[in-house]
Design a protein around this motif. Structure first.
Motif, PDB file in Angstrom:
ATOM      1  N   ASP A   2      54.148  94.011 -67.706  1.00  0.00           N
ATOM      2  CA  ASP A   2      55.804  93.452 -67.972  1.00  0.00           C
ATOM      3  C   ASP A   2      56.542  94.569 -67.586  1.00  0.00           C
ATOM      4  O   ASP A   2      57.463  94.326 -67.207  1.00  0.00           O
ATOM      5  CB  ASP A   2      55.756  93.571 -69.771  1.00  0.00           C
ATOM      6  CG  ASP A   2      55.484  95.008 -70.392  1.00  0.00           C
ATOM      7  OD1 ASP A   2      54.732  95.959 -69.572  1.00  0.00           O
ATOM      8  OD2 ASP A   2      55.609  95.149 -71.642  1.00  0.00           O
ATOM      9  N   PHE A   3      56.154  95.591 -67.533  1.00  0.00           N
ATOM     10  CA  PHE A   3      56.836  96.753 -66.554  1.00  0.00           C
ATOM     11  C   PHE A   3      56.913  96.277 -65.135  1.00  0.00           C
ATOM     12  O   PHE A   3      58.159  96.247 -64.536  1.00  0.00           O
ATOM     13  CB  PHE A   3      56.266  98.006 -66.756  1.00  0.00           C
ATOM     14  CG  PHE A   3      57.232  99.136 -66.046  1.00  0.00           C
ATOM     15  CD1 PHE A   3      58.006  99.962 -66.641  1.00  0.00           C
ATOM     16  CD2 PHE A   3      56.701  99.473 -64.616  1.00  0.00           C
ATOM     17  CE1 PHE A   3      58.846 100.860 -65.710  1.00  0.00           C
ATOM     18  CE2 PHE A   3      57.622 100.498 -63.883  1.00  0.00           C
ATOM     19  CZ  PHE A   3      58.484 101.009 -64.477  1.00  0.00           C
TER      20      PHE A   3
ATOM     21  N   HIS B 168      56.667  93.087 -63.740  1.00  0.00           N
ATOM     22  CA  HIS B 168      57.845  92.100 -63.758  1.00  0.00           C
ATOM     23  C   HIS B 168      59.098  92.501 -63.978  1.00  0.00           C
ATOM     24  O   HIS B 168      59.960  91.539 -63.483  1.00  0.00           O
ATOM     25  CB  HIS B 168      56.968  90.929 -64.441  1.00  0.00           C
ATOM     26  CG  HIS B 168      55.856  90.318 -64.083  1.00  0.00           C
ATOM     27  ND1 HIS B 168      55.659  89.706 -62.862  1.00  0.00           N
ATOM     28  CD2 HIS B 168      54.754  90.436 -64.791  1.00  0.00           C
ATOM     29  CE1 HIS B 168      54.323  89.294 -63.148  1.00  0.00           C
ATOM     30  NE2 HIS B 168      53.690  89.673 -63.976  1.00  0.00           N
ATOM     31  N   GLY B 169      59.337  93.282 -64.639  1.00  0.00           N
ATOM     32  CA  GLY B 169      60.748  93.785 -64.979  1.00  0.00           C
ATOM     33  C   GLY B 169      61.274  94.722 -64.014  1.00  0.00           C
ATOM     34  O   GLY B 169      62.533  95.188 -64.102  1.00  0.00           O
ATOM     35  N   SER B 170      60.580  95.115 -62.912  1.00  0.00           N
ATOM     36  CA  SER B 170      61.086  96.011 -61.888  1.00  0.00           C
ATOM     37  C   SER B 170      61.573  95.258 -60.736  1.00  0.00           C
ATOM     38  O   SER B 170      61.069  94.286 -60.407  1.00  0.00           O
ATOM     39  CB  SER B 170      59.792  96.664 -61.510  1.00  0.00           C
ATOM     40  OG  SER B 170      59.372  97.749 -62.443  1.00  0.00           O
ATOM     41  N   SER B 171      62.686  95.675 -60.276  1.00  0.00           N
ATOM     42  CA  SER B 171      63.267  94.865 -59.164  1.00  0.00           C
ATOM     43  C   SER B 171      63.047  95.582 -57.673  1.00  0.00           C
ATOM     44  O   SER B 171      63.526  95.183 -56.569  1.00  0.00           O
ATOM     45  CB  SER B 171      64.785  94.964 -59.360  1.00  0.00           C
ATOM     46  OG  SER B 171      65.547  96.188 -59.358  1.00  0.00           O
TER      47      SER B 171
END
Length: 397
Positions: A80-81, A83-86
């Motif tokens: 989840d970290f 996938h939440g990183s750009s």
């Protein structure tokens, strides 16, 4: 001018002369040729206790000499970290550049090591990416070269270990040859990389075969019946000049090859050391270093964290070196390890471990020596790869 009236001196003086690259091609700013220069991050609290998810790659995953990604010490961030990183999300052929710490400037090209697994870099690594794969390869091979490494080191700033910031990185000027020359450089360097990959596979296969050979022999003798422990000690304070000194840090795990510079000055050595002779086997007795075994090619002294064995039959020294590296022997030694802060074994604890006797078939010893010769030859290909690629860059630039 220097102002000595101030109490604190907050300026930085560089003692490294700036290198001018002699080239027939125009010099361009790195930031103008690379579309993406970014770092990643990690979740608050770090990643030490995370056992799965997406790979988190840091400086320790950039091999210091080969330009490859080393995944022997896995670290992860939660999915989840990830996938939440750009920023910092890795793709095949990305360049990884260590931006701070002891490995500042070291660089690797992400090939197929991840096998399509999700991965990102942490805050200590720059991700460099070009739209053009050809330019990506050329920039990697240049920055990996001796000239490229020198340029990166010239742009390290800060006290202590320092680092490279994105502003300085973008301002670095590199030669940019024509597309045709970029292609030649990339093709020829990739061919050398392929030879090195084949050599690594040869080493893996040969080591596996050696393990099978040494493990196939029955264990009918005790360790003290096939080797004698050498207990001679030298006090450096009573000597002078230089000495061939081997510490645990000089012995490569799994292979027993020496790394670093074993030549030392007696004046730099502060405590008693073990003496060894050519043909002796050096065996690391600390728990993390039980797989460090070296067959001495000359006389010298070594750390007292190393046991010195002298085979009763010198012709079997190579065979026993690899036997001491085998999983079977290692598992027996681990049972004898004790101590909290520095867990270790001792001669008294291991000298009765059962091992193959001195009457092992000669053909097995010869087979191990032949496989070791393959390993040595393959390692030479790997060791020469960087120098050969430097020559290619020098030829075309």
């Amino acid at each position: 001018m220097l102002n000595f009236s101030r109490v604190d001196f907050d300026k930085i003086i560089s003692l490294n002369p700036q290198q001018n690259i002699e080239t027939q091609w125009p010099l361009v700013k790195l930031g103008d040729e690379i579309e993406t220069i970014e770092t990643g991050n990690r979740p608050e609290g770090g990643v030490e206790n995370i056992s799965g998810g997406a790979w988190s790659l840091g400086g320790e995953h950039i091999h210091p000499t080969t330009g490859m990604v080393n995944l022997s010490t896995p670290k992860y961030v939660p999915l989840d970290f990830y996938h939440g990183s750009s920023r910092g999300i890795l793709q095949e052929n990305d360049i990884l550049l260590c931006k701070d710490g002891a490995l500042t400037g070291k660089i690797a090209l992400l090939r197929e090591e991840l096998n399509n697994e999700k991965a990102m870099v942490n805050e200590h690594v720059f991700l460099l990416r070009c739209v053009s794969r050809l330019k990506q390869l050329y920039i990697f091979y240049f920055l990996f070269s001796e000239n490229g490494q020198n340029l990166l080191k010239q742009n390290v700033t800060g006290s202590a270990q320092g680092g490279i910031n994105s502003t300085n990185l973008k301002e670095i000027k590199i030669p940019l040859p024509s597309i045709q020359i970029q292609q030649r450089i990339s093709d020829e360097c990739e061919a050398i990389d392929q030879e090195a990959d084949q050599a690594r596979q040869t080493i893996t296969n040969s080591k596996q075969r050696i393990e099978e050979v040494v493990s196939s022999v029955g264990k009918t003798s005790m360790l003290n019946e096939i080797v004698d422990r050498v207990s001679d000690i030298i006090n450096p304070k009573e000597e002078n000049g230089s000495v061939y000194y081997v510490g645990l840090e000089n012995i490569e795990s799994q292979t027993g090859a020496l790394q670093g510079n074993p030549q030392s000055d007696f004046s730099m050595i502060k405590s008693n050391k073990n003496v060894f002779r050519k043909g002796d086997i050096l065996y690391g007795k600390l728990r993390p270093n039980l797989n460090k075994v070296h067959l001495a090619q000359g006389d010298g002294i070594c750390s007292t964290d190393i046991l010195v064995f002298r085979p009763y039959n010198p012709n079997l020294a190579t065979f026993y070196k690899y036997y001491f590296l085998s999983e079977g022997f290692n598992s027996e030694v681990i049972k004898t390890v004790s101590g909290q802060q520095f867990p270790r074994t001792s001669w008294e604890k291991i000298n009765r471990i059962l091992v193959p006797s001195l009457d092992i078939p000669q053909r097995l010893s010869v087979q191990v020596e032949q496989l070791e010769a393959k390993i040595t030859q393959a390692q030479t290909v790997i060791d020469n790869a960087t120098e050969r690629k430097n020559a290619i860059l020098a030829k075309y630039l």
